[in-house]
Design a protein around this motif. Structure first.
Motif, mmCIF file in Angstrom:
data_model
loop_
_atom_site.group_PDB
_atom_site.id
_atom_site.type_symbol
_atom_site.label_atom_id
_atom_site.label_comp_id
_atom_site.label_asym_id
_atom_site.label_seq_id
_atom_site.Cartn_x
_atom_site.Cartn_y
_atom_site.Cartn_z
ATOM 1 N N PHE A 59 45.803 -32.687 3.320
ATOM 2 C CA PHE A 59 45.041 -31.708 4.078
ATOM 3 C C PHE A 59 45.581 -30.313 3.788
ATOM 4 N N THR A 60 44.706 -29.406 3.520
ATOM 5 C CA THR A 60 45.121 -28.037 3.231
ATOM 6 C C THR A 60 44.512 -27.031 4.202
ATOM 7 N N SER A 61 43.594 -27.464 5.045
ATOM 8 C CA SER A 61 42.909 -26.510 5.907
ATOM 9 C C SER A 61 42.528 -27.156 7.222
ATOM 10 N N THR A 62 42.689 -26.403 8.300
ATOM 11 C CA THR A 62 42.230 -26.874 9.602
ATOM 12 C C THR A 62 40.717 -26.793 9.722
ATOM 13 N N LEU A 63 40.050 -26.221 8.731
ATOM 14 C CA LEU A 63 38.587 -26.269 8.708
ATOM 15 C C LEU A 63 38.101 -27.706 8.562
ATOM 16 N N ASP A 64 38.964 -28.598 8.011
ATOM 17 C CA ASP A 64 38.589 -29.990 7.814
ATOM 18 C C ASP A 64 38.932 -30.861 9.019
ATOM 19 N N GLN A 65 40.076 -30.601 9.648
ATOM 20 C CA GLN A 65 40.548 -31.523 10.681
ATOM 21 C C GLN A 65 41.252 -30.799 11.812
ATOM 22 N N ASN A 66 40.900 -31.196 13.033
ATOM 23 C CA ASN A 66 41.612 -30.826 14.254
ATOM 24 C C ASN A 66 41.446 -32.028 15.171
ATOM 25 N N ALA A 67 42.461 -32.905 15.193
ATOM 26 C CA ALA A 67 42.319 -34.231 15.783
ATOM 27 C C ALA A 67 41.802 -34.194 17.217
ATOM 28 N N GLU A 100 28.078 -36.240 11.536
ATOM 29 C CA GLU A 100 28.752 -36.908 10.424
ATOM 30 C C GLU A 100 28.167 -36.376 9.120
ATOM 31 N N GLN A 101 29.040 -36.043 8.190
ATOM 32 C CA GLN A 101 28.609 -35.548 6.879
ATOM 33 C C GLN A 101 29.318 -36.330 5.784
ATOM 34 N N TYR A 102 28.562 -36.685 4.753
ATOM 35 C CA TYR A 102 29.178 -37.270 3.555
ATOM 36 C C TYR A 102 29.145 -36.219 2.448
ATOM 37 N N GLN A 103 30.276 -36.015 1.804
ATOM 38 C CA GLN A 103 30.376 -35.016 0.749
ATOM 39 C C GLN A 103 31.033 -35.640 -0.480
ATOM 40 N N SER A 104 30.533 -35.266 -1.648
ATOM 41 C CA SER A 104 31.096 -35.740 -2.906
ATOM 42 C C SER A 104 31.280 -34.546 -3.838
ATOM 43 N N TYR A 105 32.450 -34.443 -4.464
ATOM 44 C CA TYR A 105 32.771 -33.299 -5.313
ATOM 45 C C TYR A 105 33.123 -33.755 -6.724
ATOM 46 N N ALA A 147 31.646 -15.159 13.854
ATOM 47 C CA ALA A 147 30.862 -16.352 13.568
ATOM 48 C C ALA A 147 31.433 -17.588 14.257
ATOM 49 N N LEU A 148 30.552 -18.564 14.478
ATOM 50 C CA LEU A 148 30.960 -19.874 14.972
ATOM 51 C C LEU A 148 31.684 -20.680 13.903
ATOM 52 N N LYS A 149 31.385 -20.391 12.645
ATOM 53 C CA LYS A 149 31.817 -21.224 11.516
ATOM 54 C C LYS A 149 31.247 -22.626 11.674
ATOM 55 N N GLU A 150 29.940 -22.688 11.827
ATOM 56 C CA GLU A 150 29.251 -23.961 12.011
ATOM 57 C C GLU A 150 29.270 -24.801 10.736
ATOM 58 N N GLY A 151 29.293 -24.156 9.573
ATOM 59 C CA GLY A 151 29.281 -24.888 8.322
ATOM 60 C C GLY A 151 30.492 -25.781 8.130
ATOM 61 N N PRO A 152 31.727 -25.264 8.282
ATOM 62 C CA PRO A 152 32.911 -26.123 8.189
ATOM 63 C C PRO A 152 32.928 -27.175 9.296
ATOM 64 N N HIS A 197 33.821 -35.865 10.047
ATOM 65 C CA HIS A 197 33.419 -36.350 11.371
ATOM 66 C C HIS A 197 33.670 -35.270 12.419
ATOM 67 N N ARG A 198 32.702 -35.099 13.324
ATOM 68 C CA ARG A 198 32.900 -34.142 14.423
ATOM 69 C C ARG A 198 32.215 -34.634 15.694
ATOM 70 N N VAL A 199 32.966 -34.637 16.781
ATOM 71 C CA VAL A 199 32.444 -34.923 18.111
ATOM 72 C C VAL A 199 32.917 -33.817 19.045
ATOM 73 N N MET A 200 31.994 -33.242 19.813
ATOM 74 C CA MET A 200 32.340 -32.222 20.791
ATOM 75 C C MET A 200 31.705 -32.614 22.125
ATOM 76 N N LEU A 201 32.541 -32.745 23.168
ATOM 77 C CA LEU A 201 32.072 -33.124 24.498
ATOM 78 C C LEU A 201 32.336 -31.979 25.465
ATOM 79 N N HIS A 202 31.391 -31.734 26.364
ATOM 80 C CA HIS A 202 31.569 -30.601 27.278
ATOM 81 C C HIS A 202 31.172 -30.964 28.699
ATOM 82 N N ALA A 203 31.691 -30.150 29.628
ATOM 83 C CA ALA A 203 31.344 -30.266 31.044
ATOM 84 C C ALA A 203 31.173 -28.869 31.608
ATOM 85 N N ASN A 204 30.185 -28.724 32.487
ATOM 86 C CA ASN A 204 29.901 -27.431 33.121
ATOM 87 C C ASN A 204 29.895 -27.626 34.636
ATOM 88 N N TRP A 205 30.866 -27.028 35.312
ATOM 89 C CA TRP A 205 31.007 -27.179 36.765
ATOM 90 C C TRP A 205 30.549 -25.893 37.439
#
Length: 273
Positions: A114-122, A55-60, A156-161, A82-90
């Protein structure tokens, strides 16, 4: 103090985590989180689960120096990313495994469009690949996967966005002693903001990178070649075929009092824009 063994085996990317020690020491008492990493499954296979939550709070103030579209409600937004990533390894056998990862990224509080998918991918199937260990030192990955190499200026992973970048393709991974070689051919995924609506783009990326670790294990050398072909990029409101080649080397160190990082690369190709 007892060291956190679980944390020591978590890699930067979840698909590279290594919890083999849990299989080797079957008599060892497992903590609740370790028990998620080694679960007997059907027909002597094993499965593991895990996840990440950020979770990140940003103010501009005066976004883009106040030069914003007319439909923006404010040029001074604040937001929660907000970001949640869940994984499974079989692990089907010592030679085969299937890795999957779900991604959920959302933006809250900011009422601007919304102008960019860097912000949201439901919700998306961020990774889903089969890995075949052809030999003990040679593996092939097929499917949706992440890539990161070097300083991440080219791949790159693009970990920052908020939303990381997946690819759809094939990766051949080889290692022997202090040598590693990765070779890949893939299409970047075009991500969208809805639920399971990502699509495979027509862009093509490929390349190979050789890594040498010196005896000190603190000094490294990379040599790489990357290729990219696209007709989707837009420059000055124009689109056309772009084919770019990159050849380079990198000398760098880690975990020293004084570290160095030197990279040299050359680019060439064609542009029909």
């Amino acid at each position: 103090m007892i060291p956190n063994i679980l944390a020591q085996n978590i890699a930067r990317m979840r698909q590279d985590d290594n919890f083999s020690y849990l299989k080797l020491d079957t008599n060892r008492f497992k903590t609740w989180d370790e028990s998620l990493k080694y679960i007997p499954f059907v027909r002597r296979t094993t499965i593991s689960f895990g996840g990440e939550w950020r979770e990140q709070y940003q103010s501009y103030q005066h976004v883009n120096f106040g030069d914003v579209p007319d439909n923006f409600l404010t040029e001074n937004p604040h937001q929660i990313m907000h970001r949640v990533m869940l994984h499974a390894n079989w692990e089907i056998s010592p030679s085969f495994r299937i890795f999957t990862q779900l991604n959920n990224t959302l933006r809250f509080l900011n009422d601007n469009p919304f102008t960019s998918t860097l912000d949201q991918n439901a919700l998306s199937l961020h990774q889903a690949f089969l890995e075949w260990n052809i030999k003990p030192n040679l593996a092939l990955r097929l499917g949706k996967q992440e890539y990161t190499w070097g300083l991440e200026r080219l791949m790159a992973l693009k970990e920052g966005p908020n939303t990381r970048q997946p690819y759809y393709g094939a990766t051949l991974k080889w290692h022997q002693g202090n040598q590693k070689i990765d070779a890949f051919l893939a299409n970047p995924m075009k991500q969208n903001t809805g639920v399971f609506d990502d699509v495979r783009s027509s862009e093509v990326v490929s390349g190979t990178i050789w890594n040498h670790t010196f005896s000190s294990k603190r000094d490294f050398f990379d040599a790489y070649y990357f290729f990219m072909e696209s007709s989707l990029r837009e420059y000055y409101l124009k689109k056309g075929l772009e084919a770019r080649n990159t050849l380079g080397t990198r000398w760098y160190s880690e975990k020293k009092t004084f570290n160095y990082d030197l990279e040299m690369a050359g680019h060439w190709g064609i542009s029909m824009i």
